[in-house]
Design a protein around this motif. Sequence first.
Motif, mmCIF file in Angstrom:
data_model
loop_
_atom_site.group_PDB
_atom_site.id
_atom_site.type_symbol
_atom_site.label_atom_id
_atom_site.label_comp_id
_atom_site.label_asym_id
_atom_site.label_seq_id
_atom_site.Cartn_x
_atom_site.Cartn_y
_atom_site.Cartn_z
ATOM 1 N N MET A 1 11.861 -0.279 7.267
ATOM 2 C CA MET A 1 11.084 0.005 8.456
ATOM 3 C C MET A 1 9.757 0.650 8.047
ATOM 4 O O MET A 1 9.721 1.516 7.179
ATOM 5 N N ASN A 2 8.706 0.223 8.697
ATOM 6 C CA ASN A 2 7.384 0.785 8.439
ATOM 7 C C ASN A 2 7.032 1.795 9.526
ATOM 8 O O ASN A 2 7.319 1.572 10.699
ATOM 9 N N VAL A 3 6.415 2.879 9.122
ATOM 10 C CA VAL A 3 5.908 3.880 10.050
ATOM 11 C C VAL A 3 4.418 4.032 9.779
ATOM 12 O O VAL A 3 4.007 4.124 8.615
ATOM 13 N N ALA A 4 3.617 4.020 10.840
ATOM 14 C CA ALA A 4 2.161 4.078 10.659
ATOM 15 C C ALA A 4 1.557 5.262 11.397
ATOM 16 O O ALA A 4 2.109 5.739 12.387
ATOM 17 N N ARG A 5 0.421 5.708 10.906
ATOM 18 C CA ARG A 5 -0.373 6.748 11.552
ATOM 19 C C ARG A 5 -1.626 6.079 12.100
ATOM 20 O O ARG A 5 -2.270 5.289 11.423
ATOM 21 N N ILE A 6 -1.972 6.392 13.336
ATOM 22 C CA ILE A 6 -3.172 5.853 13.971
ATOM 23 C C ILE A 6 -4.283 6.893 13.860
ATOM 24 O O ILE A 6 -4.057 8.082 14.074
ATOM 25 N N PHE A 7 -5.492 6.437 13.544
ATOM 26 C CA PHE A 7 -6.631 7.346 13.415
ATOM 27 C C PHE A 7 -7.903 6.603 13.785
ATOM 28 O O PHE A 7 -7.870 5.422 14.107
ATOM 29 N N ASP A 8 -9.013 7.285 13.737
ATOM 30 C CA ASP A 8 -10.323 6.710 14.098
ATOM 31 C C ASP A 8 -10.264 5.974 15.434
ATOM 32 O O ASP A 8 -10.673 4.823 15.556
ATOM 33 N N VAL A 9 -9.753 6.661 16.447
ATOM 34 C CA VAL A 9 -9.601 6.050 17.763
ATOM 35 C C VAL A 9 -10.917 6.122 18.529
ATOM 36 O O VAL A 9 -11.528 7.186 18.633
ATOM 37 N N ASP A 10 -11.349 4.996 19.033
ATOM 38 C CA ASP A 10 -12.480 4.899 19.956
ATOM 39 C C ASP A 10 -11.861 4.372 21.257
ATOM 40 O O ASP A 10 -11.665 3.160 21.396
ATOM 41 N N PRO A 11 -11.486 5.267 22.195
ATOM 42 C CA PRO A 11 -10.706 4.869 23.371
ATOM 43 C C PRO A 11 -11.272 3.645 24.096
ATOM 44 O O PRO A 11 -12.465 3.555 24.363
ATOM 45 N N GLY A 12 -10.378 2.685 24.349
ATOM 46 C CA GLY A 12 -10.758 1.467 25.037
ATOM 47 C C GLY A 12 -11.501 0.472 24.163
ATOM 48 O O GLY A 12 -11.853 -0.612 24.607
ATOM 49 N N ARG A 13 -11.730 0.828 22.908
ATOM 50 C CA ARG A 13 -12.532 -0.035 22.026
ATOM 51 C C ARG A 13 -11.817 -0.382 20.727
ATOM 52 O O ARG A 13 -11.698 -1.541 20.379
ATOM 53 N N SER A 14 -11.342 0.641 19.991
ATOM 54 C CA SER A 14 -10.751 0.330 18.689
ATOM 55 C C SER A 14 -9.907 1.484 18.164
ATOM 56 O O SER A 14 -9.980 2.608 18.658
ATOM 57 N N PHE A 15 -9.118 1.161 17.154
ATOM 58 C CA PHE A 15 -8.414 2.181 16.381
ATOM 59 C C PHE A 15 -8.068 1.586 15.022
ATOM 60 O O PHE A 15 -8.073 0.371 14.828
ATOM 61 N N ALA A 16 -7.797 2.475 14.080
ATOM 62 C CA ALA A 16 -7.365 2.073 12.744
ATOM 63 C C ALA A 16 -5.974 2.647 12.510
ATOM 64 O O ALA A 16 -5.594 3.643 13.141
ATOM 65 N N TRP A 17 -5.216 2.039 11.622
ATOM 66 C CA TRP A 17 -3.883 2.531 11.305
ATOM 67 C C TRP A 17 -3.610 2.352 9.810
ATOM 68 O O TRP A 17 -4.237 1.542 9.139
ATOM 69 N N ARG A 18 -2.677 3.136 9.318
ATOM 70 C CA ARG A 18 -2.238 3.046 7.921
ATOM 71 C C ARG A 18 -0.776 3.456 7.879
ATOM 72 O O ARG A 18 -0.379 4.403 8.541
ATOM 73 N N THR A 19 0.016 2.718 7.108
ATOM 74 C CA THR A 19 1.422 3.081 6.998
ATOM 75 C C THR A 19 1.568 4.391 6.225
ATOM 76 O O THR A 19 0.789 4.688 5.315
ATOM 77 N N VAL A 20 2.555 5.179 6.632
ATOM 78 C CA VAL A 20 2.872 6.420 5.931
ATOM 79 C C VAL A 20 4.238 6.315 5.261
ATOM 80 O O VAL A 20 4.620 7.178 4.486
ATOM 81 N N GLY A 22 7.275 2.911 4.146
ATOM 82 C CA GLY A 22 7.528 1.473 4.157
ATOM 83 C C GLY A 22 6.492 0.761 3.313
ATOM 84 O O GLY A 22 5.946 1.311 2.359
ATOM 85 N N THR A 23 6.173 -0.467 3.669
ATOM 86 C CA THR A 23 5.183 -1.261 2.943
ATOM 87 C C THR A 23 3.807 -0.609 3.012
ATOM 88 O O THR A 23 3.415 -0.094 4.051
ATOM 89 N N ASP A 24 3.078 -0.634 1.919
ATOM 90 C CA ASP A 24 1.711 -0.107 1.882
ATOM 91 C C ASP A 24 0.807 -1.076 2.646
ATOM 92 O O ASP A 24 0.613 -2.221 2.222
ATOM 93 N N ARG A 48 -0.048 -4.638 1.124
ATOM 94 C CA ARG A 48 -0.061 -4.644 -0.334
ATOM 95 C C ARG A 48 1.378 -4.516 -0.852
ATOM 96 O O ARG A 48 1.853 -3.408 -1.099
ATOM 97 N N PRO A 49 2.065 -5.663 -0.985
ATOM 98 C CA PRO A 49 3.442 -5.598 -1.476
ATOM 99 C C PRO A 49 3.483 -5.059 -2.899
ATOM 100 O O PRO A 49 2.550 -5.271 -3.680
ATOM 101 N N SER A 50 4.559 -4.368 -3.218
ATOM 102 C CA SER A 50 4.708 -3.837 -4.571
ATOM 103 C C SER A 50 6.077 -4.237 -5.104
ATOM 104 O O SER A 50 6.987 -4.537 -4.341
ATOM 105 N N GLY A 51 6.212 -4.249 -6.375
ATOM 106 C CA GLY A 51 7.476 -4.610 -6.997
ATOM 107 C C GLY A 51 7.623 -6.116 -7.121
ATOM 108 O O GLY A 51 6.996 -6.889 -6.410
ATOM 109 N N ALA A 52 8.480 -6.536 -8.049
ATOM 110 C CA ALA A 52 8.655 -7.961 -8.338
ATOM 111 C C ALA A 52 9.190 -8.728 -7.143
ATOM 112 O O ALA A 52 8.697 -9.804 -6.810
ATOM 113 N N LEU A 53 10.186 -8.181 -6.455
ATOM 114 C CA LEU A 53 10.783 -8.894 -5.326
ATOM 115 C C LEU A 53 9.774 -9.096 -4.211
ATOM 116 O O LEU A 53 9.651 -10.191 -3.659
ATOM 117 N N GLU A 54 9.030 -8.048 -3.863
ATOM 118 C CA GLU A 54 8.032 -8.175 -2.797
ATOM 119 C C GLU A 54 6.938 -9.160 -3.182
ATOM 120 O O GLU A 54 6.440 -9.895 -2.342
#
Length: 91
Positions: A1-20, A22-24, A48-54
């Motif tokens: 399971m991936n968990v992300a943090r949302i940041f750089d929010v411009d309400p009604g326009r945009s936001f950015a996210w990054r996983t904290v 799970g998968t990078d 950005r998958p990591s490891g041989a299997l990914e």
Amino acid sequence: MNVARIFDVDPGRSFAWRTVSGTDADGTRTVVPSGPGRCRVVLRTVSRPSGALETVLRPLVARALRRQLVTSTGRLADLLRTDEPVARTDA
């Protein structure tokens, strides 16, 4: 399971996210006005998958991510067509 943090929010326009956990991965969601009563939604996701299997499974993961983005875009379109709140069912 991936968990992300949302940041750089411009309400009604945009936001950015990054996983904290799970998968990078990270991405952005941006709404761009494109005329009276119209807009375009730009979705950007980098995984950005990591490891041989990914690494071996990368093509399958890419297809799954594309399907999720299409599904998410469809849900957004449904939300924009109604004034009623819609319950999230994919917890």
